[in-house]
Design an enzyme around this catalytic site. Structure first.
Site, PDB file in Angstrom:
ATOM      1  N   HIS A  85      45.106  48.509  46.556  1.00 50.84           N
ATOM      2  CA  HIS A  85      45.068  49.702  47.130  1.00 50.84           C
ATOM      3  C   HIS A  85      46.057  49.719  48.066  1.00 50.84           C
ATOM      4  CE1 HIS A  85      40.577  50.552  45.382  1.00 50.84           C
ATOM      5  NE2 HIS A  85      41.321  50.360  44.803  1.00 50.84           N
ATOM      6  N   ASP A 116      35.684  21.668  53.864  1.00 50.57           N
ATOM      7  CA  ASP A 116      36.841  20.995  53.515  1.00 50.57           C
ATOM      8  C   ASP A 116      37.436  21.597  52.273  1.00 50.57           C
ATOM      9  OD1 ASP A 116      36.438  18.871  55.354  1.00 50.57           O
ATOM     10  OD2 ASP A 116      35.782  17.425  53.903  1.00 50.57           O
ATOM     11  N   GLU A 151      43.045  53.038  32.620  1.00 48.95           N
ATOM     12  CA  GLU A 151      44.000  53.178  33.942  1.00 48.95           C
ATOM     13  C   GLU A 151      45.332  52.598  33.799  1.00 48.95           C
ATOM     14  OE1 GLU A 151      42.567  50.376  36.904  1.00 48.95           O
ATOM     15  OE2 GLU A 151      43.667  51.451  38.475  1.00 48.95           O
ATOM     16  N   HIS A 170      34.260  58.818  40.780  1.00 49.20           N
ATOM     17  CA  HIS A 170      35.523  57.970  41.710  1.00 49.20           C
ATOM     18  C   HIS A 170      36.715  59.006  41.599  1.00 49.20           C
ATOM     19  CE1 HIS A 170      37.581  56.406  38.209  1.00 49.20           C
ATOM     20  NE2 HIS A 170      36.179  55.999  37.728  1.00 49.20           N
ATOM     21  N   ASP A 175      38.828  45.926  33.879  1.00 48.03           N
ATOM     22  CA  ASP A 175      39.671  46.383  34.822  1.00 48.03           C
ATOM     23  C   ASP A 175      40.176  45.056  35.395  1.00 48.03           C
ATOM     24  OD1 ASP A 175      40.978  47.335  36.961  1.00 48.03           O
ATOM     25  OD2 ASP A 175      39.201  48.542  37.729  1.00 48.03           O
ATOM     26  N   HIS A 184      31.908  48.365  40.254  1.00 45.74           N
ATOM     27  CA  HIS A 184      32.671  47.151  40.877  1.00 45.74           C
ATOM     28  C   HIS A 184      31.935  45.932  40.214  1.00 45.74           C
ATOM     29  CE1 HIS A 184      34.041  49.601  44.423  1.00 45.74           C
ATOM     30  NE2 HIS A 184      34.909  49.682  43.375  1.00 45.74           N
ATOM     31  N   GLU A 229      43.696  57.008  36.683  1.00 42.73           N
ATOM     32  CA  GLU A 229      42.450  55.957  36.119  1.00 42.73           C
ATOM     33  C   GLU A 229      41.244  56.988  35.928  1.00 42.73           C
ATOM     34  OE1 GLU A 229      40.752  53.169  38.747  1.00 42.73           O
ATOM     35  OE2 GLU A 229      42.596  53.278  40.018  1.00 42.73           O
ATOM     36  N   HIS A 241      45.381  55.838  43.161  1.00 45.54           N
ATOM     37  CA  HIS A 241      45.656  55.230  44.559  1.00 45.54           C
ATOM     38  C   HIS A 241      47.152  54.454  44.650  1.00 45.54           C
ATOM     39  CE1 HIS A 241      44.952  51.260  42.621  1.00 45.54           C
ATOM     40  NE2 HIS A 241      43.598  51.680  42.441  1.00 45.54           N
ATOM     41  N   TYR A 298      31.136  57.650  32.883  1.00 44.32           N
ATOM     42  CA  TYR A 298      30.156  56.633  32.919  1.00 44.32           C
ATOM     43  C   TYR A 298      28.676  57.264  32.737  1.00 44.32           C
ATOM     44  CZ  TYR A 298      34.358  55.048  35.441  1.00 44.32           C
ATOM     45  OH  TYR A 298      35.420  54.765  35.912  1.00 44.32           O
ATOM     46  N   ASP A 311      47.287  46.715  37.723  1.00 45.03           N
ATOM     47  CA  ASP A 311      45.817  47.359  37.857  1.00 45.03           C
ATOM     48  C   ASP A 311      45.844  48.029  36.663  1.00 45.03           C
ATOM     49  OD1 ASP A 311      43.365  48.129  38.455  1.00 45.03           O
ATOM     50  OD2 ASP A 311      44.005  49.355  40.230  1.00 45.03           O
ATOM     51  N   ARG A 328      36.719  53.816  31.288  1.00 47.59           N
ATOM     52  CA  ARG A 328      37.767  54.056  32.140  1.00 47.59           C
ATOM     53  C   ARG A 328      39.124  53.617  31.746  1.00 47.59           C
ATOM     54  NH1 ARG A 328      35.878  51.968  36.383  1.00 47.59           N
ATOM     55  NH2 ARG A 328      36.914  50.052  36.574  1.00 47.59           N
TER      56      ARG A 328
HETATM   57  N1  GLY Z   1      40.811  47.551  40.183  1.00 48.13           N
HETATM   58  C1  GLY Z   1      40.739  48.235  41.363  1.00 48.13           C
HETATM   59  C2  GLY Z   1      41.170  49.753  41.249  1.00 48.13           C
HETATM   60  O1  GLY Z   1      41.096  50.301  39.964  1.00 48.13           O
HETATM   61  O2  GLY Z   1      40.905  50.429  42.112  1.00 48.13           O
HETATM   62 MN    MN Z   2      42.969  51.330  40.105  1.00 51.75          MN
HETATM   63 MN    MN Z   3      41.459  49.026  38.305  1.00 50.89          MN
END
Ligand code: GLY
Ligand code: MN
Ligand code: MN
Length: 442
Positions: free
Chosen positions: A360, A39, A406, A349, A259, A242, A383, A353, A387, A270, A404
């Site tokens: 994304h 529900d 960004e 990474h 983030d 993540h 970004e 993006h 690390y 973002d 990071r």
């Molecule tokens: N927050 C997702 C990224 O930075 O790609």
């Molecule tokens: Mn991002």
């Molecule tokens: Mn991000």
């Protein structure tokens, strides 16, 4: 109030592209509602392609578009239902939706399956996102078969199926004026949320308390939801890319990596900021932070018209790799650690993006095998990060430094504009903001 003309203009562009390609019919369903448990539903979020063309936010809706000499857009949606509206709230119904969303026609969603074979009949091609949702694939296959069953009456069914997302992705990649205005507002809200997070952080508080401060600013400012699960990662968690548990007690000496960005009227922002929980960077934290900041500046300098998508990433990698050598995190030569990929131990990474309705966002990164050229109206993130974990076998002063930075960049005629620049990121800006707040609180 949504500008219905924007959506009508996008439909006209898609219809023109379809007509130029020989005509056909497009079928674009919105997202299904999803049960969370008994529900209880997950918060509803429309499909981005459907919304891009309609501005219509209700579930159980499908857009059908017919190209050719007499182009038409037909919305199938839920009918008015007094009983259901008492429980679930207002629904437009086909008549009001047709008018409010500028459609040529609107019909009850319950009639879709009965209408589809006739809508597909004698159309040269079907524009549809085959393979994305197997329930819709089955429904579309049934309609195609029903159209084919009529061939002895002279009906032809579409001979080809084209992925409608390919055309729409290219459209979505270049943001129009109303999209840019919404993304600026989303960026401003998220920037304010990051400022508040900096002002609210101190040793002894929990990550979820800061998560709540972010969410408070998002909602208080009219954003509907976070654009993705907020990452509020202190100490060792800053090195988990993540991380979303957001439940650790923050300690003196930790860095906090946040983030987080809001979604406003469908559009994502973002932002990542990293700062010391106690308001003052240590020597090693300062060195790595300044390195990531320099990498971001190098990428930003190569973000503009006439630059290829990958130029910013390559520039950031060069700066980061040189810094890793200078700090003694890596050994060897600059070209050597880039060629071998050794820098990926600390930067695993990519540098950005596309950003838009999806965090994304839609759009190819390569065209005919080459990284595509940036053009005004594209929006992307920049970004870079670094690390460093205890397992990396580097001096202890570097352990658990996860950084990071960004920002969201709008490509302009001259270069790019960081629409998230209001979120502080220079070391002295961050320290001054946190000190001012600590002084005010004491
Ligand atoms: N927050 C997702 C990224 O930075 O790609
Ligand atoms: Mn991002
Ligand atoms: Mn991000």
């Amino acid at each position: 109030m949504r500008d219905i003309e924007q959506f009508r203009a996008r439909r006209a562009r898609l219809l023109a592209k379809m007509t130029a390609g020989g005509g056909g019919v497009a079928v674009i369903p919105t997202a299904a509602e999803m049960a969370r448990n008994r529900d209880s539903q997950f918060p509803y979020r429309f499909d981005s392609y459907f919304y891009y063309l309609t501005g219509f936010c209700e579930p159980e809706a499908v857009l059908v578009m017919l190209a050719g000499d007499a182009p038409r857009s037909i919305l199938f949606c839920r009918t008015k239902d007094v009983e259901r509206e008492i429980w679930d709230g207002y629904r437009y119904g086909p008549e009001a939706a047709c008018e409010a969303f500028g459609m040529d026609e609107a019909l009850a969603i319950g009639e879709l399956d009965a209408h589809l074979p006739a809508l597909l009949a004698n159309q040269p091609s079907l524009h549809y996102s085959m393979g994305y949702d197997r329930h819709w694939d089955q429904r579309i296959a049934a309609a195609l078969n029903a159209a084919r069953a009529n061939t002895r009456n002279g009906v032809t069914a579409p001979h080809s199926i084209q992925d409608v997302r390919a055309e729409l992705d290219e459209m979505r990649l270049i943001k129009d004026a109303s999209e840019i205005a919404t993304m600026r507002r989303a960026a401003a809200i998220s920037s304010e949320a990051h400022r508040r997070a900096m002002q609210s952080s101190r040793p002894g508080r929990f990550e979820y308390e800061i998560d709540a401060e972010l969410g408070y600013v998002f909602r208080r400012s009219g954003s509907q939801a976070p654009a993705y699960s907020s990452i509020v990662a202190s100490g060792p968690n800053a090195c988990v890319l993540h991380y979303v548990e957001n439940d650790r007690r923050m300690e003196d000496g930790d860095l906090l990596l946040i983030d987080a960005g809001c979604e406003l009227d469908g559009y994502a922002s973002d932002i990542t900021r990293t700062f010391p929980v106690n308001g003052r960077f240590s020597g090693a934290q300062r060195d790595v932070y300044q390195l990531v900041l320099s990498a971001q500046a190098a990428a930003q300098a190569l973000t503009g018209p006439g630059q290829r998508w990958n130029a910013g990433h390559d520039a950031a990698v060069r700066v980061l790799a040189q810094g890793m050598l200078d700090l003694g995190l890596l050994e060897g030569t600059l070209d050597g650690v880039i060629e071998s990929g050794a820098y990926r131990q600390f930067y695993m990474h990519r540098t950005g993006h596309w950003l838009g309705l999806d965090v994304h966002d839609a759009g190819e990164y390569k065209l005919a095998g080459d990284w595509r050229m940036l053009e005004p109206g594209m929006v992307l993130t920049i970004e870079p990060g670094c690390y460093i974990r205890p397992a990396d076998k580097v001096p202890e002063a570097f352990w658990n430094i996860g950084i990071r930075i960004e920002d969201d960049a709008l490509v302009t005629a001259e270069g790019c504009e960081l629409i998230t620049a209001a979120a502080p990121k220079q070391i002295d800006e961050i320290e001054n903001l946190m000190r001012a707040h600590a002084d005010a609180a004491s």
